[in-house]
Each structure stands twice: as structure tokens, then as C-alpha cells.
Design an enzyme around this catalytic site. Structure first.
Site, mmCIF file in Angstrom:
data_model
loop_
_atom_site.group_PDB
_atom_site.id
_atom_site.type_symbol
_atom_site.label_atom_id
_atom_site.label_comp_id
_atom_site.label_asym_id
_atom_site.label_seq_id
_atom_site.Cartn_x
_atom_site.Cartn_y
_atom_site.Cartn_z
ATOM 1 N N ASP A 228 13.753 24.041 0.247
ATOM 2 C CA ASP A 228 14.471 23.464 -0.889
ATOM 3 C C ASP A 228 15.888 23.016 -0.575
ATOM 4 O OD1 ASP A 228 12.277 24.539 -2.431
ATOM 5 O OD2 ASP A 228 13.285 26.481 -2.242
ATOM 6 N N LYS B 287 0.842 -1.202 0.000
ATOM 7 C CA LYS B 287 0.000 0.000 0.000
ATOM 8 C C LYS B 287 0.880 1.256 0.000
ATOM 9 C CE LYS B 287 -0.279 -0.003 5.061
ATOM 10 N NZ LYS B 287 -1.112 -0.318 6.231
ATOM 11 N N CYS C 24 15.268 24.283 5.122
ATOM 12 C CA CYS C 24 14.374 25.173 4.377
ATOM 13 C C CYS C 24 13.506 24.357 3.426
ATOM 14 C CB CYS C 24 15.190 26.194 3.592
ATOM 15 S SG CYS C 24 16.415 27.046 4.606
ATOM 16 N N TYR D 251 17.803 30.537 7.712
ATOM 17 C CA TYR D 251 16.791 31.443 8.267
ATOM 18 C C TYR D 251 16.897 31.544 9.788
ATOM 19 C CZ TYR D 251 14.273 31.272 3.786
ATOM 20 O OH TYR D 251 13.898 31.357 2.475
ATOM 21 N N ARG E 56 0.796 -10.636 7.134
ATOM 22 C CA ARG E 56 0.737 -9.437 6.282
ATOM 23 C C ARG E 56 1.843 -8.446 6.635
ATOM 24 N NH1 ARG E 56 -4.495 -9.336 8.532
ATOM 25 N NH2 ARG E 56 -3.909 -7.343 9.470
ATOM 26 N N HIS F 155 -6.901 -6.766 12.445
ATOM 27 C CA HIS F 155 -5.640 -6.012 12.525
ATOM 28 C C HIS F 155 -5.416 -5.628 13.987
ATOM 29 C CE1 HIS F 155 -2.325 -3.809 10.818
ATOM 30 N NE2 HIS F 155 -2.809 -2.611 11.075
ATOM 31 N N ARG G 162 -11.342 0.549 14.367
ATOM 32 C CA ARG G 162 -11.044 1.375 13.206
ATOM 33 C C ARG G 162 -11.832 0.743 12.064
ATOM 34 N NH1 ARG G 162 -4.784 1.897 11.496
ATOM 35 N NH2 ARG G 162 -5.437 0.087 10.311
#
Ligand SMILES: *Cc1c(COP(=O)(O)O)cnc(C)c1O
Length: 402
Positions: free
Chosen positions: A333, A54, A331, A282, A239, A184, A152
Site C-alpha cells: 500500500d 485494447k 509494500c 519491511y 495498427r 502481426h 500465435r
């Protein structure tokens, strides 16, 4: 068929050209190694292995991991959504495949036509799946999901007899097969937690009810943590997800047999020297104590490197054989690595900076990031995105990189 999905935001796979500025390398040999280990453990208690792919295989490339897993001992595949299931089928993979989290208005006809097995949590979902089966002209293969205490997804005990009864009716009408009964765990990563045995007992009761109706379903409960710590709870199928990717769900001992499959790295884009007393990034949270050489690495929070990872100045990267600290804020980037006094580290533009990987030689790991951030490594590897290019190392022979 569902309409073609928009390309998922996330790492793309595009071979060729210069080495990318930012790259998540997925070592499929590590996946094969981990799956062989996990499926071997399962086989010793007579259980089959469903590799969970998944969320694009936890960010590792669902089709590539699915192939590698099936080559190395997995019998089945598990995904969360129908889109994920159909993408696995579109990649030409026809192994047994279970999808488990749906809205009742989804396109179950396409899923049934593609041979996707369906996790069922309510009568409303069951009705929609049976309508899909009628439209597809073949029976829906159902894994009835019992809520045994996670509260759930899954059918609560009070509604279980009605769900099983309607599924049995559909089987009699030829629209369904009861293929599995499953649940689960809430606290599998805390071995010894009493909820584990309580949930297993409720699953046994739910399965007994289904057997009393004359069915012989596959029973399954164990995720990676239960697979690794509770062989008595392997039932018919296990699983594993996170362990397939080489990340231990409980603790990663130095001698862990699992091998982390994803290495995140960037290339140094700029090297410079700054004077003592100059602030970096920064807010100038870090000020150079002496004249300093800095290396700029072009990944940031837009790529899945959390900004708060360096709040306490503990983020590290590997450059060559050395582990160096990240200084100043991460930052959007980019971030900056302190390479020491001028001449202390031989670093050049284009060099590789490893953000996390196998941890060999004391290098940082996804677990270290998670511990620093108060989260789990699942969130780290599934969060890599943006401009990071995903590269597959050791893909299947005959497979492609898509
Ligand atoms: C994600 C998931 C798994 C795999 O869990 P891991 O902890 O990654 O091994 C197994 N079963 C279900 C229902 C899941 O959602």
C-alpha cells in the site's frame, strides 16, 4: 447483447472531491499529438490508421482515447475482445472497429449487429461467426488473419486456402464480406531482423490468394514499431498501439516526438524525521545513514508499483523540482522516499510525488521502470490498477469522462 460486464478492475474515473491520494493522469492532448504524428506518417505512404485501444487503451481509458484518436487522424479502431469492442460501441463510437482474439463460442451475433469487424484465424472460428451473422441478419465483415511466422493467433499457410475458400462461399451466400487480410510481426521492435521481411512476403502471398478469389481486402501488418521504421510495410492500414500512448516501442531518444500520455502520481501522506541507524520498511533493507526526513507515498504493489522495482534501490520519484530516491521495500500500500537531512527538501503532507510521466527534467518514466525490471513499458502502463484513480486531462469537447 452480451450481459453488462463487471466493472473492470483498474483505475476508476471519478471527478470532484479533494485531489486523490493516487492518480493516473491521462493527457488526451498528448494522445492527439501522437496520433496526428503517426497518422501523418501513415498517410504519406497512403495508409489509413487503426488506433489500437485494447486492454482499456493500455490502461489509458478506451473510450476517451478512441475519441481523441479519431479526432486527430485515426480512421479506425482495433481491440482484442468482443467485450472491448461492444464497450467502444456502448460509448457511442461508430468508427470502423476490428476485434481479433475470440473463442468460437462467443456471441458473434451481437458483434455483427454492432458492426464490429472480426479477425478470423480458423475455419472453426469462421463457422461460429457465420452463424452469428445469420442470427444478426447481416453479413460478418471479416479480416482473415494469416499466421506469417509469429505462430500465435492466425491461420497457418497450410490451412489458408481452405479458410479463404469457406469465406468465399459465405460471401456468395450473403453472410460475409472479406474486408481485410492481415498479420502481426514477431520482431518489429528489432529493425533489421530478417523475420520481418519474411513475414511481409508471406502476407503478400496470402493477400494474393485472396485477390485471386476476386476480393479486394485491406492489407495490414504494421504495429507501432513497423509504422515508425518500415514505411514500405504500411500496406493499406497501420495498427499503432504503444506509440499512441507516447511510448516509443524501440528507444525513447531525448528528442522523441512522442509524448507519454500517462503520469502516475501520489500525494505525500506523512512526513517524519528518523534518527541515524533506524531501518526503513519491511526487512530494514535501508538504514538511515544520518538523521533523515522521510515522505510516505500511499501507492504499492496492489496499485501496480512492482515490489521488485526497488530491489536494487533505484526507484526515484519527483517531489517538486527534485528527484528523490525511494528507500526500503515497496509494500502493498505504500513506499517511503528519502528526502535527505532535515530541512534539505521542503516537503509537506499533501505534496505531489510523481512516480512516472513525460520524463521532463530527468524525472522517471515508465521506460525507466521497465528497464529496471527487465520488461517493457507496455507491462508497466497496463499494470496500473487498484486504488489509483484515473483522471482525464483535456477530454474531448462534448465527450464525457466515462
Ligand atoms: C497490440 C497489437 C497491436 C499494437 O501493437 P503496438 O506494439 O502496441 O503498436 C497491433 N496489432 C495487434 C494484432 C496487436 O495485438
Amino acid at each position: 447483447m452480451l450481459p453488462a460486464a463487471e466493472p473492470a478492475p483498474g483505475p476508476s474515473t471519478a471527478p470532484g472531491g479533494p485531489r486523490p491520494r493516487a492518480e493516473a493522469v491521462v493527457d488526451l492532448d498528448a494522445v492527439r499529438h501522437n496520433v496526428a504524428l503517426l497518422s501523418g506518417t501513415a498517410a504519406r505512404s497512403g495508409a489509413a490508421t487503426m488506433a489500437v485501444v485494447k486492454a482499456d487503451a493500455y490502461g489509458h481509458d478506451a473510450a476517451a482515447v478512441a475519441r481523441a484518436a479519431l479526432e486527430s487522424g485515426a480512421d479506425r479502431l482495433g481491440v482484442c475482445t468482443l467485450e472491448e469492442a461492444l464497450a467502444v460501441r456502448a460509448a457511442g463510437i461508430d468508427a470502423p472497429l476490428l476485434s481479433w482474439l475470440h473463442l468460437p463460442d462467443e456471441d458473434f451475433a451481437s458483434a455483427v449487429a454492432a458492426g464490429v469487424e472480426l479477425g478470423v484465424s480458423s475455419r472453426e472460428h469462421l463457422a461460429a461467426m457465420l452463424a452469428g451473422a445469420r442470427a444478426a441478419g447481416r453479413p460478418a465483415r471479416l479480416h482473415l488473419k494469416a499466421d506469417t511466422g509469429l505462430s500465435r493467433n492466425g491461420c497457418p499457410p497450410g490451412e489458408w486456402p481452405a479458410l479463404v475458400g469457406e469465406a468465399a462461399d459465405a460471401v456468395a451466400d450473403g453472410f460475409a464480406e472479406v474486408t481485410g487480410v492481415w498479420s502481426h510481426l514477431a520482431s518489429a521492435d528489432e529493425p533489421g531482423d530478417p523475420s520481418i521481411d519474411a513475414q511481409a512476403d508471406r502476407l503478400r502471398a496470402a493477400a494474393a490468394h485472396v485477390r485471386d478469389r476476386g476480393f479486394d481486402p485491406l492489407v495490414h501488418l504494421a504495429n507501432s514499431a513497423a509504422l515508425m521504421t518500415r514505411p514500405d510495410l504500411h500496406f493499406d492500414v497501420v495498427r499503432p498501439g504503444i506509440a499512441v500512448y507516447g511510448l516509443d516501442p524501440i528507444a525513447q531518444p531525448a528528442d522523441s516526438p512522442l509524448v507519454p500520455a500517462m503520469t502516475l502520481r501520489g500525494r505525500v501522506a506523512l512526513v517524519k524525521t528518523i534518527s541515524a541507524g533506524e531501518g526503513v520498511s519491511y526487512g530494514h533493507e535501508w538504514v538511515a545513514p544520518t538523521e533523515r526526513t522521510l515522505a510516505l507515498v500511499p501507492l504499492g504493489y496492489a496499485d501496480g508499483v512492482p515490489r521488485r522495482l526497488n530491489n536494487r534501490g533505484r526507484m526515484r520519484v519527483r517531489i517538486g523540482d527534485t528527484i528523490r530516491p525511494v528507500v526500503g521495500r515497496v509494500c502493498m500500500d505504500q513506499f517511503v522516499v528519502d528526502c535527505g537531512r532535515p530541512g534539505e527538501l521542503d516537503v509537506a503532507v499533501g505534496d505531489t510525488a510523481e512516480l512516472f510521466g513525460t520524463g521532463a527534467g530527468g524525472a522517471p518514466t515508465a521506460r525507466e521502470w521497465a528497464d529496471e525490471l527487465g520488461t517493457i513499458h507496455y507491462e508497466i502502463v497496463t499494470g496500473i490498477r487498484g486504488r489509483v484513480r484515473r483522471t482525464l486531462a483535456h477530454p474531448s469537447v462534448g465527450g464525457n469522462n466515462g
